[in-house]
Each structure stands twice: as structure tokens, then as C-alpha cells.
Design a protein around this motif. Structure first.
Motif, mmCIF file in Angstrom:
data_model
loop_
_atom_site.group_PDB
_atom_site.id
_atom_site.type_symbol
_atom_site.label_atom_id
_atom_site.label_comp_id
_atom_site.label_asym_id
_atom_site.label_seq_id
_atom_site.Cartn_x
_atom_site.Cartn_y
_atom_site.Cartn_z
ATOM 1 N N ASP A 8 0.837 -1.190 0.000
ATOM 2 C CA ASP A 8 0.000 0.000 0.000
ATOM 3 C C ASP A 8 0.883 1.255 0.000
ATOM 4 O O ASP A 8 2.110 1.172 0.010
ATOM 5 C CB ASP A 8 -0.964 -0.007 1.182
ATOM 6 C CG ASP A 8 -0.254 0.080 2.518
ATOM 7 O OD1 ASP A 8 0.931 -0.274 2.589
ATOM 8 O OD2 ASP A 8 -0.901 0.508 3.499
ATOM 9 N N ALA A 9 0.256 2.409 -0.010
ATOM 10 C CA ALA A 9 0.981 3.676 -0.159
ATOM 11 C C ALA A 9 1.868 3.969 1.055
ATOM 12 O O ALA A 9 2.931 4.576 0.922
ATOM 13 C CB ALA A 9 -0.007 4.810 -0.383
ATOM 14 N N ARG A 10 1.439 3.553 2.243
ATOM 15 C CA ARG A 10 2.261 3.810 3.438
ATOM 16 C C ARG A 10 3.577 3.055 3.373
ATOM 17 O O ARG A 10 4.634 3.601 3.719
ATOM 18 C CB ARG A 10 1.491 3.413 4.693
ATOM 19 C CG ARG A 10 0.346 4.348 5.006
ATOM 20 C CD ARG A 10 -0.398 3.856 6.188
ATOM 21 N NE ARG A 10 -1.001 2.567 5.805
ATOM 22 C CZ ARG A 10 -1.918 1.945 6.490
ATOM 23 N NH1 ARG A 10 -2.352 2.439 7.604
ATOM 24 N NH2 ARG A 10 -2.415 0.799 6.077
ATOM 25 N N LEU A 11 3.527 1.814 2.930
ATOM 26 C CA LEU A 11 4.749 1.032 2.819
ATOM 27 C C LEU A 11 5.678 1.621 1.757
ATOM 28 O O LEU A 11 6.901 1.678 1.946
ATOM 29 C CB LEU A 11 4.414 -0.423 2.487
ATOM 30 C CG LEU A 11 5.607 -1.375 2.399
ATOM 31 C CD1 LEU A 11 6.299 -1.472 3.743
ATOM 32 C CD2 LEU A 11 5.133 -2.743 1.955
ATOM 33 N N LYS A 12 5.098 2.079 0.654
ATOM 34 C CA LYS A 12 5.906 2.716 -0.386
ATOM 35 C C LYS A 12 6.539 4.002 0.124
ATOM 36 O O LYS A 12 7.687 4.312 -0.203
ATOM 37 C CB LYS A 12 5.046 3.017 -1.609
ATOM 38 C CG LYS A 12 4.625 1.790 -2.367
ATOM 39 C CD LYS A 12 3.737 2.146 -3.541
ATOM 40 C CE LYS A 12 3.206 0.917 -4.228
ATOM 41 N NZ LYS A 12 2.299 1.246 -5.331
ATOM 42 N N ALA A 13 5.809 4.763 0.941
ATOM 43 C CA ALA A 13 6.346 6.007 1.489
ATOM 44 C C ALA A 13 7.510 5.728 2.422
ATOM 45 O O ALA A 13 8.542 6.420 2.369
ATOM 46 C CB ALA A 13 5.246 6.770 2.226
ATOM 47 N N VAL A 14 7.384 4.740 3.270
ATOM 48 C CA VAL A 14 8.467 4.393 4.193
ATOM 49 C C VAL A 14 9.684 3.901 3.425
ATOM 50 O O VAL A 14 10.821 4.297 3.714
ATOM 51 C CB VAL A 14 7.983 3.333 5.215
ATOM 52 C CG1 VAL A 14 9.139 2.773 6.016
ATOM 53 C CG2 VAL A 14 6.941 3.937 6.130
ATOM 54 N N VAL A 55 3.208 9.610 0.487
ATOM 55 C CA VAL A 55 2.540 10.070 1.706
ATOM 56 C C VAL A 55 1.214 10.730 1.360
ATOM 57 O O VAL A 55 0.188 10.501 2.018
ATOM 58 C CB VAL A 55 3.455 11.043 2.491
ATOM 59 C CG1 VAL A 55 2.680 11.790 3.555
ATOM 60 C CG2 VAL A 55 4.613 10.291 3.113
ATOM 61 N N ALA A 58 -1.270 8.097 0.533
ATOM 62 C CA ALA A 58 -1.733 7.403 1.731
ATOM 63 C C ALA A 58 -2.754 8.245 2.483
ATOM 64 O O ALA A 58 -3.747 7.720 2.998
ATOM 65 C CB ALA A 58 -0.555 7.064 2.635
ATOM 66 N N ARG A 59 -2.527 9.548 2.548
ATOM 67 C CA ARG A 59 -3.483 10.431 3.223
ATOM 68 C C ARG A 59 -4.818 10.446 2.497
ATOM 69 O O ARG A 59 -5.874 10.431 3.120
ATOM 70 C CB ARG A 59 -2.936 11.849 3.303
ATOM 71 C CG ARG A 59 -1.880 12.020 4.332
ATOM 72 C CD ARG A 59 -1.446 13.459 4.390
ATOM 73 N NE ARG A 59 -0.368 13.625 5.345
ATOM 74 C CZ ARG A 59 0.342 14.721 5.459
ATOM 75 N NH1 ARG A 59 0.097 15.748 4.673
ATOM 76 N NH2 ARG A 59 1.302 14.794 6.349
ATOM 77 N N GLY A 62 -6.753 7.088 2.894
ATOM 78 C CA GLY A 62 -7.301 6.862 4.226
ATOM 79 C C GLY A 62 -8.551 7.657 4.488
ATOM 80 O O GLY A 62 -9.424 7.245 5.237
#
Length: 108
Positions: A8-14, A55, A58-59, A62
Motif C-alpha cells: 500500500d501507499a504507506r509502505l511505499k512512502a516508508v 505520503v 496514503a493520506r 485513508g
């Protein structure tokens, strides 16, 4: 069949943020000269931009709101391009007269 789920987008951002830190640390600690320093700086900026976009994605994912099944009162339906007679008359009064004549409605 996939063995691993799609990240997901959070994992890609990290992942992009951690990848952006690596060239930054290399620039600060190693202090290369010439084209290598430019390449590392550009890589750091590129990965930072990817992290920022991830990020933002992801925002937005959500906080997705459900779309209303019908429009609020007084608002046109989505996708309808209907123009009311007053607006159309303000734009082109002859077109309104022609439409009314075709429909058998008098101007007065």
C-alpha cells in the motif's frame, strides 16, 4: 496468483524515505567530488519526491469519503449538463425562443 500482496501507499512512502536517506548519508559522510556528488544529490531529491507523493496518496486513500447516491437539494446531478432556461436565455436568447417555438410554448 500472487505470493505477496501489493504494497500500500504507506509502505511505499516508508521505503522511499529510507531509500532517500541512504544517498543523503553518503553525501554527508563521504563528501564525494564531481559528478558523483551531483548524481547522489539528484537521487536523494528524486526519492524524496517519491516519498512525498506516496505520503499524499496514503493520506487521500485513508480519508476517502463515500459519494452520495443522489445530489443534495438544489444541486444538479453529477454528469448532467442541463442548463436552465434563464441561464440559456442570458447566453443566447434566440436559442431559447427557438426551443420554445419547437415545444409549442409562447414567449408571453
Amino acid at each position: 496468483m500472487r505470493l505477496l500482496p501489493k504494497p500500500d501507499a504507506r509502505l511505499k512512502a516508508v521505503a522511499a524515505a529510507l531509500a532517500a536517506v541512504a544517498p543523503l548519508v553518503a553525501l554527508v559522510v563521504w563528501r564525494p567530488q564531481g559528478i558523483l556528488a551531483v548524481v547522489l544529490a539528484l537521487l536523494c531529491v528524486l526519492l524524496g519526491m517519491v516519498a512525498g507523493v506516496a505520503v499524499t496518496a496514503a493520506r487521500q486513500a485513508g480519508g476517502a469519503e463515500a459519494v452520495a447516491a443522489y445530489p443534495p437539494p438544489g444541486q444538479p446531478a453529477p454528469g448532467s449538463h442541463a442548463v436552465d432556461a434563464d441561464t440559456l436565455e442570458a447566453l443566447d436568447s434566440q436559442a431559447v425562443r427557438d426551443i420554445r417555438a419547437v415545444n409549442g410554448v409562447s414567449d408571453r
